[in-house]
Design a protein around this motif. Structure first.
Motif, mmCIF file in Angstrom:
data_model
loop_
_atom_site.group_PDB
_atom_site.id
_atom_site.type_symbol
_atom_site.label_atom_id
_atom_site.label_comp_id
_atom_site.label_asym_id
_atom_site.label_seq_id
_atom_site.Cartn_x
_atom_site.Cartn_y
_atom_site.Cartn_z
ATOM 1 N N ALA A 120 18.095 -20.715 13.424
ATOM 2 C CA ALA A 120 19.230 -20.805 12.487
ATOM 3 C C ALA A 120 19.053 -19.960 11.229
ATOM 4 O O ALA A 120 19.731 -20.191 10.232
ATOM 5 C CB ALA A 120 19.517 -22.259 12.102
ATOM 6 N N THR A 121 18.182 -19.003 11.257
ATOM 7 C CA THR A 121 17.928 -18.209 10.053
ATOM 8 C C THR A 121 17.721 -16.734 10.372
ATOM 9 O O THR A 121 16.983 -16.385 11.294
ATOM 10 C CB THR A 121 16.669 -18.724 9.321
ATOM 11 N N TYR A 122 18.381 -15.888 9.591
ATOM 12 C CA TYR A 122 18.210 -14.440 9.670
ATOM 13 C C TYR A 122 18.330 -13.933 8.246
ATOM 14 O O TYR A 122 19.302 -14.244 7.561
ATOM 15 C CB TYR A 122 19.317 -13.848 10.553
ATOM 16 N N ARG A 123 17.324 -13.205 7.793
ATOM 17 C CA ARG A 123 17.387 -12.678 6.431
ATOM 18 C C ARG A 123 16.934 -11.225 6.416
ATOM 19 O O ARG A 123 16.023 -10.834 7.127
ATOM 20 C CB ARG A 123 16.466 -13.460 5.484
ATOM 21 N N ALA A 169 18.043 -17.514 16.663
ATOM 22 C CA ALA A 169 18.317 -17.217 15.252
ATOM 23 C C ALA A 169 19.753 -17.559 14.855
ATOM 24 O O ALA A 169 19.996 -18.043 13.751
ATOM 25 C CB ALA A 169 18.043 -15.745 14.958
ATOM 26 N N TRP A 170 20.708 -17.303 15.749
ATOM 27 C CA TRP A 170 22.122 -17.413 15.354
ATOM 28 C C TRP A 170 22.756 -18.735 15.720
ATOM 29 O O TRP A 170 23.951 -18.934 15.498
ATOM 30 C CB TRP A 170 22.914 -16.226 15.902
#
Lengths: 261, 382
Positions: free
Chosen positions: B59-62, B350-351
């Motif tokens: 759940a994270t992309y930076r 991730a998404w």
């Protein structure tokens, strides 16, 4: 015998609402002419003083039921219409005015009006579907005008309207919006909200506000948990779910649970 | 015969772009847009995300700045070549009524595009789409037109993102096939050099025309070693060979219920998946019934309407939809197409706004898929 078929008769009714959804009808511009050619607009006080009596083939109903008068009137509207379509968040979930359902509406009346005795109101704001059978609920705050055209077109063509009940996320991905929640940590109601707006707010960097109400299998508790992980406090989560569709049960339930958790 | 290998300097990439344009290709490359690195038309090398990297977790992309100026120092973003080869929306047919009905259907025209920076996992995804959309009795002509015009310039991954598991799926980190040219970036002080290997005749002729020098001895070995260390650094894995048996043993496993409590059924995983190809057909007609069009739009097995047949939907719960999706990716694809529908790119991890991790799900099913659970098909699956 005349070979000209009778045009279907359409009526537009308004209950407690801001008129925005009716305005989307007037806002159709070129399509409005096509609609006026395809149907007979028999009753639409916002647009014309020509108000013909029912029965009607299609009644478009805007607004929620908030008074005894309206609770009676909607029964008459239902009896006058072959197909009843409720339009907009007020008509489909009770609207922003359903926030009073969570509080004491009598207290609001006493605070706002100089002579509260003149005000006769129901304790709650409720959607049309809680009062009469509804043939189709067109979501949105306001409704999407091309949905209205699609709905009328499909109804006249005798086919199922192509109006999705899946999530806003699918629209976001189709238009290549980058997911705000994943890439920026912005709380967004998109995953639990019904598609229809074309993912408008996320396209401009704002999380979804849930204008189209809960999607078909909305898992609001899971999303609320995610908001918590992103750092949101219970009052913020409660506020996120209590907007235009606060009284839709999926949003209502999670907003009540988050407060007690 | 050993393939000829070349040494390209960063400035040679501009000549590469010019060469591609001369050959009629519109170059596409990774670029920063909003909060992610995405595939966009590439006008010049300056648009590449020099000095940027990405970090991923469930759940994270930076996006983050790198300490160097690597051009390809990031990993897969939210989009893949699927977006361009198998577009989200396409018109299949138009019909006009003017006394008689006339159908208008134009064969899709070939679009020549060169994609610079395709990762090994995404090459595997293109191979998977080729298998599904081109290799059976019915050929998808929209995909075919886009695919025939696609020139694929791969970039090998010399490090891995935390969500990558391509090594276990056998699709990466190094491109082994399916590319026209494969590049391995060697990040230097301020600029990069590349080991360039042709993978097709077109690729060989482009590299020949660039009049590049031969790659120094040892570059190939170093490229292989960095890709291998990228593979070794991956902490996630799926055993594709045992997956079908595990999935078939665990139809009634309580894990599906646990995951369904988290699953939003939003369809993000299917949208970002580079191999999920499902579409829906929508009909639209003009109010006066004189014209109509038939559109094809991306669909998702997570929607209620996906399994709608006369009388209702078959998969009514998110649990049954998640189970269907995972089973399809890792088991049913293998039976039908002889390859998994998953390439290990990690996008679905991730998404997913709820952070559901396909590798974790498989591990949980596998860990407790002994004789406790019935085999075969259950009739109370929902």
């Amino acid at each position: 015998m005349s070979s000209e078929p009778t045009r279907p008769r359409i009526a537009v009714f308004k209950f407690a609402s801001c008129d925005g959804c009716q305005l989307s009808l007037l806002d159709l511009e070129d399509d409005l002419l096509a609609i006026a050619g395809a149907v007979e607009i028999a009753y639409f006080p916002e647009a014309s003083r020509r108000m013909l009596k029912g029965p009607y083939d299609i009644a478009l109903v805007e607004g929620s039921i908030t008074t005894h008068h309206d609770a009676n009137l909607i029964q008459k509207v239902r009896r006058s219409a072959r197909t009843l379509i409720s339009i907009g968040a007020c008509a489909t979930s009770g609207g922003i005015q359903a926030l009073r359902n969570f509080a004491d509406s009598g207290e609001y009346v006493r605070m706002v009006y100089a002579k509260p005795d003149f005000i006769s109101t129901l304790r709650m704001s409720t959607p049309i579907g809680e009062h009469v059978p509804v043939d189709f609920e067109l979501r949105g705050c306001p409704i999407q005008k091309n949905h209205l055209v699609e709905l009328i077109t499909a109804t006249l063509a005798g086919r199922k309207p192509a109006i999705p009940t899946s999530s806003v996320c699918l629209e976001c991905k189709r238009r290549s919006n980058v997911c705000l929640m994943v890439a920026a940590g912005t709380p967004c109601l998109g995953p639990v909200t019904q598609a229809g707006c074309g993912a408008l707010c996320p396209a401009y960097g704002r999380g979804c506000y849930g204008c189209f109400g809960p999607m078909e299998s909305a898992n609001a508790p899971s999303l609320a948990e995610r908001f918590t992980i992103l750092g949101a406090q219970p009052p913020e989560i409660e506020r996120a779910f209590r907007t235009y569709n606060a009284w839709a049960w999926q949003f209502r339930k999670v907003s009540e649970e988050v407060r007690t958790s | 015969m050993r393939k000829k290998q070349y040494r390209l300097h960063q400035s040679d990439l501009s000549s590469l772009l010019e060469n591609l344009r001369r050959r009629g290709y519109q170059p596409y490359g990774p670029q920063r847009r909003d909060h992610a690195i995405e595939w966009l038309p590439l006008d010049g090398i300056h648009q590449l995300p020099a000095g940027w990297t990405t970090t991923t977790a469930p759940a994270t992309y930076r996006m983050q700045e790198r300490s160097d100026q690597a051009l390809f120092g990031y990993w897969t973003g939210p989009d893949s070549l699927k977006k361009l080869l198998h577009p989200p929306e396409a018109c299949l047919l138009k019909a006009e009524y003017n006394g008689g009905v006339r159908f208008v259907r134009q064969a899709p025209a070939e679009v020549k595009r060169a994609f610079i920076g395709v990762r090994a996992c995404d090459l595997a995804a293109v191979a998977a789409l080729d298998r599904v959309l081109l290799s059976d009795r019915w050929v998808d002509d929209i995909y075919q037109a886009n695919r025939n015009g696609a020139l694929l310039i791969a970039v090998n991954c010399t490090s891995s993102a935390p969500t990558c598991f391509c090594a276990s799926m056998g699709s990466g980190p190094r491109a082994r096939s399916g590319y026209d040219i494969a590049l391995t970036e060697r990040v230097g002080d301020g600029s990069s050099e590349f080991l360039a290997e042709p993978g097709s005749e077109a690729g060989a002729s482009i590299l020949e025309e660039l009049t590049a020098l031969a790659a120094p001895a040892g570059w190939e070995k170093e490229a292989e070693e960095s890709c291998q260390s990228a593979a070794a650094a991956q902490t996630r894995a799926v055993d594709a060979s045992s997956a079908p048996a595990v999935i078939d043993r665990t139809f009634d496993h309580p894990r599906w219920d646990q995951t369904a409590r988290r699953c939003l059924a939003c369809g993000n995983c299917t949208s970002v998946c580079p191999t999920c190809f499902c579409v829906n057909i929508e009909e639209r007609n003009a109010l006066d019934l004189r014209s109509a069009e038939r559109l094809r739009v991306w669909d998702s097995c997570f929607t209620q309407a996906f399994t709608y047949i006369h009388g209702g939907s078959i998969r009514t719960t998110p649990k049954s939809r998640y189970r269907q999706w995972l089973s399809h990716k890792l088991a049913r694809w293998q039976e039908q197409f002889g390859m998994p529908g998953c390439t290990g790119c990690g996008r679905c991890i991730a998404w997913c706004p709820a952070g559901i991790d396909i590798t974790e799900e498989m591990a949980a099913l596998e860990a407790s898929s002994g004789s406790t659970y019935p085999t075969g098909v259950s009739t109370h699956g929902n």
